[in-house]
Scaffold this motif. Structure first.
Motif: not given
Length: 123
Positions: A42-44, A51-54, A74-80
């Motif tokens: 679902l998320l992907a 967004e990447v949470s900090d 980036s999408d790569k960071e989100k997928l990570g």
């Protein structure tokens, strides 16, 4: 007394949760794995929706507070980040066993008796 059954722990907060016998824990593990995969899919499926949470700390008026933020990723960071999701870790095997007590106040005594006896047996 120490239980001879295998238990798995599923915490529901810092101090409590449920202990699950092996048969049901295996069923739960399968459900958690399936659920985990569905969440990742679902998320992907629409990376524009996440967004990447900090988080960080701040001290307004001398009082410590935490706050959430994000930096465009980036999408790569989100997928990570999505790949880090592992709901199967919601349960864990109680390697040291589980003790049966008749009252909360007796728990420490029951454990210490078992500990002392097991120490003597290993000599």
């Amino acid at each position: 007394m120490k239980s001879i059954e295998k238990f798995f722990d599923m915490p529901m907060g810092c101090f409590c949760g449920v202990l699950i016998r092996e048969k049901t824990a295996k069923q739960l593990a399968k459900l958690l794995y399936k659920h985990n995969q569905e969440i990742k899919e679902l998320l992907a499926s629409d990376l524009n929706q996440i967004e990447v949470s900090d988080w960080s700390l701040a001290y307004p008026e001398g009082k410590q507070t935490s706050f959430k933020f994000y930096i465009e990723s980036s999408d790569k960071e989100k997928l990570g980040r999505i790949n880090l999701i592992d709901r199967t870790k919601l349960i864990s095997y109680c390697e040291d066993g589980v003790f049966i007590v008749d009252h909360y106040q007796n728990a420490k005594d029951v454990y210490m008796d078992w500990y002392e006896n097991s120490k003597e047996e290993s000599k």
